[in-house]
Motif scaffolding. Structure first.
Motif, PDB file in Angstrom:
ATOM      1  N   UNK A 108     -33.471  11.570 -17.322  1.00 21.32           N
ATOM      2  CA  UNK A 108     -32.790  11.411 -16.214  1.00 21.32           C
ATOM      3  C   UNK A 108     -31.797  10.229 -16.245  1.00 21.32           C
ATOM      4  N   UNK A 109     -32.194   9.257 -17.110  1.00 24.67           N
ATOM      5  CA  UNK A 109     -31.032   8.071 -17.454  1.00 24.67           C
ATOM      6  C   UNK A 109     -29.962   8.390 -18.479  1.00 24.67           C
ATOM      7  N   UNK A 110     -29.950   9.429 -19.178  1.00 22.74           N
ATOM      8  CA  UNK A 110     -29.101   9.740 -20.352  1.00 22.74           C
ATOM      9  C   UNK A 110     -27.714   9.898 -19.588  1.00 22.74           C
ATOM     10  N   UNK A 111     -26.755   9.376 -20.420  1.00 24.92           N
ATOM     11  CA  UNK A 111     -25.327   9.478 -20.044  1.00 24.92           C
ATOM     12  C   UNK A 111     -24.190   9.555 -21.198  1.00 24.92           C
ATOM     13  N   UNK A 112     -22.900   9.560 -21.037  1.00 22.76           N
ATOM     14  CA  UNK A 112     -21.841   9.368 -21.800  1.00 22.76           C
ATOM     15  C   UNK A 112     -20.934   8.704 -21.299  1.00 22.76           C
ATOM     16  N   UNK A 113     -20.447   7.464 -21.938  1.00 24.10           N
ATOM     17  CA  UNK A 113     -19.302   6.764 -21.495  1.00 24.10           C
ATOM     18  C   UNK A 113     -18.143   7.244 -22.431  1.00 24.10           C
ATOM     19  N   UNK A 114     -16.843   7.502 -21.682  1.00 26.69           N
ATOM     20  CA  UNK A 114     -15.854   8.019 -22.400  1.00 26.69           C
ATOM     21  C   UNK A 114     -14.535   7.102 -21.712  1.00 26.69           C
ATOM     22  N   UNK A 115     -13.601   6.489 -22.587  1.00 23.70           N
ATOM     23  CA  UNK A 115     -12.308   6.027 -22.256  1.00 23.70           C
ATOM     24  C   UNK A 115     -11.196   7.281 -22.448  1.00 23.70           C
ATOM     25  N   UNK A 116     -10.787   7.975 -21.599  1.00 22.02           N
ATOM     26  CA  UNK A 116      -9.893   8.830 -21.629  1.00 22.02           C
ATOM     27  C   UNK A 116      -8.407   8.197 -22.054  1.00 22.02           C
ATOM     28  N   UNK A 117      -8.516   7.176 -21.346  1.00 18.88           N
ATOM     29  CA  UNK A 117      -7.030   6.469 -21.410  1.00 18.88           C
ATOM     30  C   UNK A 117      -7.467   5.035 -21.310  1.00 18.88           C
ATOM     31  N   UNK A 118      -6.301   3.867 -21.498  1.00 17.51           N
ATOM     32  CA  UNK A 118      -6.567   2.666 -21.535  1.00 17.51           C
ATOM     33  C   UNK A 118      -6.695   2.250 -20.091  1.00 17.51           C
TER      34      UNK A 118
END
Length: 141
Positions: A108-118
């Motif tokens: 349940x707590x799994x996630x991905x962080x992404x910086x698509x732009x500054x």
């Protein structure tokens, strides 16, 4: 001698299982931050993870890196596993989360962080429950 006073910004979003939403946006360019992300469920489990974030729009010089974290569970596994996919993406996997009767299993707590732009961090909920995510972003430099 000059003084520097850190800037602190925060946000809160609810993200459905499998969905992506902007976690935080609009933070200052040409800066270094520490981000702390909190996720929890209605069964009393809390996961907190820390990240370093560099943010510079020049030559797309922005990045995010998972550092450490803690899970309040009764197993010996307390910290998440970070997989640094590339300089602007980190996948976070939490182990040892018991199933929650209100929804969500051990993923349940799994996630991905992404910086698509500054200046923007998006969150993809890789778990199986709609959860609320909170972030505090503190400018270090």
């Amino acid at each position: 001698m000059s003084s520097f006073f850190p800037t602190v910004i925060n946000n809160m979003v609810t993200v459905a299982a499998g969905a992506t939403n902007t976690l935080i946006a609009g933070f200052a360019n040409n800066a270094v931050y520490k981000a702390v992300v909190n996720v929890s469920n209605s069964c009393g489990r809390i996961g907190i993870a820390e990240y370093y974030v560099t943010n510079n729009a020049v030559n797309n010089s922005f990045s995010i890196k998972g550092m450490d974290g803690i899970l309040n569970t009764d197993t010996t596994v307390k910290a998440p596993t970070f997989t640094e996919v590339n300089r602007y993406t980190t996948t976070v996997v939490w182990s040892g989360i018991p199933n929650c009767a209100a929804g969500g299993t051990n993923i349940a707590f799994n996630y991905t962080l992404t910086m698509p732009s500054a200046g923007t961090i998006d969150l993809t909920n890789n778990g199986d429950a709609s959860l609320q995510y909170k972030v505090i972003l503190t400018r270090l430099f």
